[in-house]
Design a protein around this motif. Sequence first.
Motif, PDB file in Angstrom:
ATOM      1  N   ARG A 132     -75.328  36.568  -5.905  1.00 42.40           N
ATOM      2  CA  ARG A 132     -76.661  36.533  -5.305  1.00 42.40           C
ATOM      3  C   ARG A 132     -77.665  37.413  -6.085  1.00 42.40           C
ATOM      4  O   ARG A 132     -78.869  37.253  -5.924  1.00 42.40           O
ATOM      5  CB  ARG A 132     -76.598  36.983  -3.860  1.00 42.40           C
ATOM      6  N   GLU A 133     -77.145  38.327  -6.932  1.00 44.18           N
ATOM      7  CA  GLU A 133     -78.018  39.188  -7.717  1.00 44.18           C
ATOM      8  C   GLU A 133     -78.532  38.508  -8.981  1.00 44.18           C
ATOM      9  O   GLU A 133     -79.446  39.002  -9.629  1.00 44.18           O
ATOM     10  CB  GLU A 133     -77.276  40.469  -8.121  1.00 44.18           C
ATOM     11  N   LYS A 150     -82.109  38.731 -10.523  1.00 45.03           N
ATOM     12  CA  LYS A 150     -83.274  38.399  -9.725  1.00 45.03           C
ATOM     13  C   LYS A 150     -84.180  39.624  -9.643  1.00 45.03           C
ATOM     14  O   LYS A 150     -83.727  40.762  -9.741  1.00 45.03           O
ATOM     15  CB  LYS A 150     -82.845  37.952  -8.323  1.00 45.03           C
ATOM     16  N   LYS A 151     -85.458  39.373  -9.424  1.00 43.04           N
ATOM     17  CA  LYS A 151     -86.446  40.440  -9.502  1.00 43.04           C
ATOM     18  C   LYS A 151     -86.112  41.608  -8.589  1.00 43.04           C
ATOM     19  O   LYS A 151     -86.200  42.776  -8.977  1.00 43.04           O
ATOM     20  CB  LYS A 151     -87.829  39.868  -9.147  1.00 43.04           C
ATOM     21  N   LYS A 152     -85.677  41.331  -7.370  1.00 45.07           N
ATOM     22  CA  LYS A 152     -85.442  42.416  -6.422  1.00 45.07           C
ATOM     23  C   LYS A 152     -84.184  43.226  -6.730  1.00 45.07           C
ATOM     24  O   LYS A 152     -84.002  44.327  -6.201  1.00 45.07           O
ATOM     25  CB  LYS A 152     -85.363  41.875  -4.991  1.00 45.07           C
ATOM     26  N   PHE A 153     -83.307  42.680  -7.611  1.00 47.07           N
ATOM     27  CA  PHE A 153     -82.099  43.409  -8.002  1.00 47.07           C
ATOM     28  C   PHE A 153     -82.212  44.011  -9.392  1.00 47.07           C
ATOM     29  O   PHE A 153     -81.311  44.733  -9.827  1.00 47.07           O
ATOM     30  CB  PHE A 153     -80.872  42.479  -7.955  1.00 47.07           C
TER      31      PHE A 153
END
Length: 226
Positions: A132-133, A150-153
């Motif tokens: 999910r990352e 991903k941006k949030k990780f």
Amino acid sequence: MNTNFLSLTAELFVGFFALLIMTKILGKNQITQLTPFDFISALVLGELVGNAIYDKDIGLQYVLYAIAVWGALIYFIEMLTQKFRASRSILEGSPSLIISNGKIQYNELKKNKLDLNQLHHLLREKGVFSVREVQFGILETNGSVNVMRKKKFDTPVNEDLGIPAKSVHLPIFLILDGEIVEESLTVLKKEPEWLIQELQQRGIPGPSSVLFAEWLEGDGFEIQTY
């Protein structure tokens, strides 16, 4: 018996230095970018030399011949892939997009004979513990996986945090294993006496007491004694 030992010693020396020279000629990619073809070719080259050395019916000239021919074939392949881009995908393979927009590309995994356990192992080597990352994941030709999180990780960079830019310098090793690295002093335009004086100011009697010492512009010395 002595003659056999002398002959074996001579063959070992010749085989060792011939392989060393061949490694220099073929370049560093035999190790740093080890593709399946490179791996197999290196194994075969070592096997050829080993068989040639320990087979009593094969003389020293056959050791050199085996190394030269096999090395020439590897070199030819390397030159071929450099000159003709179309040959690279055939001879070296091509990267595969195995995770796209956060989704595992199952068909790509099957095509590359990679199962989910192996994929998770490769991701953990990159510090990623959940798919999910990952936004994108690429299986490289040497079997490693590179990921774009991903941006949030993703880890923030200096620009994201508004940290002003500053010059970056490479550390320079001045002492390794108790010996002064003369080339590094030349880069810094310093004499050994300067380094010895710096050590003595820190209570260190001399270079022989130092495991390693490095110099970083702006930060100065980092010294560890034995």
